[in-house]
Design an enzyme around this catalytic site. Sequence first.
Site, PDB file in Angstrom:
ATOM      1  N   SER A 197     -21.698  31.758  90.236  1.00  0.00           N
ATOM      2  CA  SER A 197     -22.565  32.075  89.109  1.00  0.00           C
ATOM      3  C   SER A 197     -23.612  30.986  88.944  1.00  0.00           C
ATOM      4  CB  SER A 197     -21.746  32.205  87.819  1.00  0.00           C
ATOM      5  OG  SER A 197     -20.555  31.443  87.872  1.00  0.00           O
ATOM      6  N   ASP A 269      -9.239  23.254  87.903  1.00  0.00           N
ATOM      7  CA  ASP A 269      -7.976  23.397  88.620  1.00  0.00           C
ATOM      8  C   ASP A 269      -6.874  23.637  87.600  1.00  0.00           C
ATOM      9  OD1 ASP A 269      -5.766  23.336  90.189  1.00  0.00           O
ATOM     10  OD2 ASP A 269      -5.949  21.243  90.794  1.00  0.00           O
ATOM     11  N   ASP A 272      -0.956  24.860  90.283  1.00  0.00           N
ATOM     12  CA  ASP A 272      -0.420  24.011  91.344  1.00  0.00           C
ATOM     13  C   ASP A 272       0.743  24.702  92.028  1.00  0.00           C
ATOM     14  OD1 ASP A 272      -1.943  21.495  91.359  1.00  0.00           O
ATOM     15  OD2 ASP A 272      -1.275  21.360  89.282  1.00  0.00           O
TER      16      ASP A 272
END
Length: 707
Positions: A197, A269, A272
């Site tokens: 984007s 992030d 995990d």
Amino acid sequence: MFSFVKKKPLFLIQWQKISRKFLPVLLSLVFTLVVSSQSISSVTKTTEILWDTYGVPHIYGNNPQNAFQAFGWAQMQSHGNLLLRLYGQARGKAAEYWGQDYLESDQWVLTMGVPKRADAWYTAQSPAFRNYLQAFANGINNYAKKYPDLIDNEVKVVLPITPQDVLAHLQRVMLFTFVVDPGQVANIHRTQPAPGSNGWAIAPKRSASGKAMLLANPHLPWGDLFLWYEAQITAPGIDAYGATLVGIPVLAIAFNDNLGWTHTVNTHDGWDAYELKLQQDGYLFDNKVRPFETTNFPLKIKQKDDSFKEQIFTVKSSIHGPVVSAKEGKALALRVVGQNSPGILEQWWNMASAKNFTQFQKALQRLQIPMFTVMYADREGHIMHLFNGLVPVRQQGDFAYWQNIIPGDTSKTLWTKTHPYRDLPRVIDPPSGWLQNANDPPWTTTFPVAIKAENYPPYMAPRWPMDFRAQSSAKMLAEDDSISLEEMITYKHSTRMELAERILDDLIPAAQKQENPLARRAAEVLSKWDRQANANSRGAVLFNAWVDNLDLSTLFSTPWNEKSPLTTPDGLANSESAIKALVDAATKIEQNYGTLDIPWGEVFRLRSGNLDLPANGGDGGKGIFRTVYFAPTDNGRFQAVNGDSFVAAVEFSQPVKAKTLTSYGNATQPNSPHIGDQLPLFARQELRPVWRTRKEITAHLEARTIF
């Protein structure tokens, strides 16, 4: 001599005293009425949808609940088959409905606990929002009852839709496609390209009109759960225009008379993969063996003869999360943020309802939306970049460390909390007067640097090289002190290849010196090329093929430098290997198309139904701001399948000026006139005017639905 003074009547004296006392209040009330006149005049006794000639629904609800119901109806009319298929997948029953091809999807949804969590999320909604979700589902079901012949028979099995289906779909999209994609889990090292984007916010000091401006420009695949749906929603307390992903009951990118925002996929992030050491039917954690939690799901799989095959699907979970693979004495468990964030939809609704920056920030501080940059601008002239998301509080390691498989046998690596709003990288009204994000980390949102990486934990976001699209984005803003709305739209359509600017001045002379005549002819084509990917650009096809044959990490003689972020990397490191790759590319181009200088638009196409148009734009990795990705079709041609999808360019003047485009059209239902009807505008690099007032909408009215 006598003087005559006329006495004021007592009631007039009292009125003057009262008016002086309450004059500020009265003026404030008048101002509020004037500013809100459009919203007030829009409230109707009934609820209706005004459909414009591009198939955009303008929903006027006499209360929010009825507006939600109308929005459900509208989404069914425009995307009914897709909507029901997506909800069927979110239930984890798609294989039961449509066969073996959907088994993997069901297993992913059940592994992530989506259906069960949807029940919990529904219970956690505020009473008002539970009603809104029920109303949205009612709108879907009511449309299906009234127009059963307009819906494919094979998707009717999903009906009726419940609010829990809506929330399950939300989870599947937000948490288990954007935050973590099943394809990423299969390839833990995350080499797959992520959705992209562009977003801009321009302050009055850099705007030609003296008004703040906003550019919204997500790049997503042109289908499935990534499809944008453009709409206007007006009801008491809200008058917002924007877009959302199909199946989501609120606008996710929007603006109103006072403010607006867009999202970009940020370098967030939020998941995990933990490696577990298996022992005694359990796993080792802090030197103790812990048992897995086990859940069994009965799965039905529809066969080609319409019979059903049944099997039990077992999901094991550790303290980290569900196990996604197990072999050779080890297992991988997945931990994903946002699973306790049931307020995503209500936060978006509150953002679209906000009247000023204070109210907007209050909505943001709920921190329910699990990822995405927020790029903001408003009528008062404020601009903001927020690195939004649920970022785990980690005890160790930098961003790169957490991209790998994490040891799961110790509590030292197990995060349990996420950072509060105040911890997130954010800049408001920077001295530069502009902000941009093209999926780069927040540190490069503007120059001079306004958000410093050293002030945040090293795992918050990476400090990797600024890619060419982000550099192109920042340079266009930095080099223009006074940008008009039309200029912003022109910049938005820029197909200039930043990569070409860095390398051709070395490549062309090196190729011209070669004895190989093909190398010299290739150099001649590249020297005449305009360094853009417009439909008539000659040389772009050759350059694109050459770059695709290279390892860009070894291409440059000068690597990217944080101190020169907009001019590095630069220079050709190895001209010999570069020339060899150029000759190879030229050979293939000449074989496939008969000429080295074939126009870009003859090879790269925009296709929908009977439409087959020359494309413009290309791979953002080459520094093209007008980002489009293509898939091969026939005769060596390529078709646009990803990239520029919804675009909105907004100037916060009075009244607000705005233009938009939904590239592939605002409908997918068979026989809709709006499938692909905006592609000709896309091909011409144009946006449509936004019609927001009743007068504008009725002047371009296609149909009216009254409830």
